[in-house]
Enzyme design. Structure first.
Site, mmCIF file in Angstrom:
data_model
loop_
_atom_site.group_PDB
_atom_site.id
_atom_site.type_symbol
_atom_site.label_atom_id
_atom_site.label_comp_id
_atom_site.label_asym_id
_atom_site.label_seq_id
_atom_site.Cartn_x
_atom_site.Cartn_y
_atom_site.Cartn_z
ATOM 1 N N CYS A 45 0.657 -1.184 0.033
ATOM 2 C CA CYS A 45 -0.049 -0.047 0.021
ATOM 3 C C CYS A 45 0.723 1.276 0.081
ATOM 4 C CB CYS A 45 -0.827 0.097 1.229
ATOM 5 S SG CYS A 45 -1.934 -1.515 1.328
HETATM 6 C C1 BEZ Z 1 0.601 -4.567 1.825
HETATM 7 O O1 BEZ Z 1 0.032 -3.430 1.468
HETATM 8 O O2 BEZ Z 1 1.586 -4.853 1.829
HETATM 9 C C2 BEZ Z 1 -0.340 -5.623 2.600
HETATM 10 C C3 BEZ Z 1 -1.630 -5.094 2.984
HETATM 11 C C4 BEZ Z 1 -2.364 -5.880 3.609
HETATM 12 C C5 BEZ Z 1 -2.131 -7.497 3.709
HETATM 13 C C6 BEZ Z 1 -1.166 -7.683 2.982
HETATM 14 C C7 BEZ Z 1 -0.229 -7.062 2.553
#
Ligand code: BEZ
Length: 211
Positions: A45
């Site tokens: 994210c």
């Molecule tokens: C990420 O943005 O890396 C992420 C967010 C939630 C669950 C798994 C990965």
């Protein structure tokens, strides 16, 4: 039943990093990209929001506004935005909704319980100036989105709304386009003075008409 292409994008009021907004008022006459991410302070994210910040002028060129949502608080969004600026060479230039009560996430069906928890998946809704949903995308949590693809689809929608053409697979702005199968060769000759190539009666190619 979930939201479908052509549906009116549901309106809402929400707290964001740029104050409380009424979604439809905030959109005004612009195109909109409403996108969810699973959680603040997570790696994929962080790269995604940095990437969108770097495309600020590309969205503006298309009269498109971006707004992001997750079930984290506005305070967390502010703190996380500092990490994004520090690590991604781009700052957050768009509002992020603090959807702690999941109002927006539920309205847009962004929580998919089989994906493991109650956070939002990576949804994207492209909304036109009439507030109609024109594209939806859902990515898994493990895969960051390709924002050039979202810009490409906005280009295609804006072109095909105005000309009797459609865009082929992997089309990029400036490539040849498809003459709408709904028009006759006689009409196509009038509409596309540069001509067209008939590969099959249902597959006729022409130059992008607005260049
Ligand atoms: C990420 O943005 O890396 C992420 C967010 C939630 C669950 C798994 C990965």
């Amino acid at each position: 039943m979930g939201l479908r292409l052509g549906d009116t994008a549901p309106n809402f009021t929400a707290k964001t990093t740029e104050g409380t907004i009424d979604f439809h008022e905030w959109l005004g006459d612009s195109w909109g990209v409403l996108m969810s991410h699973p959680a603040d302070f997570t790696p994929v994210c962080t790269t995604e929001l940095g990437a969108v910040g770097g495309l600020d002028s590309e969205f503006a060129k298309r009269n498109a506004k971006v707004i992001v949502v997750s079930v984290d608080s506005v305070d967390d969004h502010y703190k996380w935005s500092q990490d994004i600026a520090e690590t991604q060479n781009n700052s957050v230039t768009f509002p992020i909704i603090g959807d702690e009560d999941r109002k927006v996430a539920e309205l847009y069906d962004m929580i998919h319980p089989n994906e493991g928890d109650t956070s939002t998946v990576r949804s994207v809704f492209v909304i036109d100036p009439n507030k109609k949903i024109r594209m939806t995308l859902t990515y898994p949590k493990s895969a960051g989105r390709n924002f050039d693809e979202i810009l490409r689809v906005i280009d295609s929608l804006q072109l095909t709304d105005n000309y009797k053409v459609t865009t082929p697979a992997d089309w990029q702005y400036g490539d040849d386009v498809i003459v709408s199968p709904a028009i006759s060769n006689e009409e196509a000759e009038k509409l596309f003075p540069a001509g067209f190539t008939e590969l099959k009666p249902y597959l006729r190619m022409t130059k992008q008409p607005n260049l």
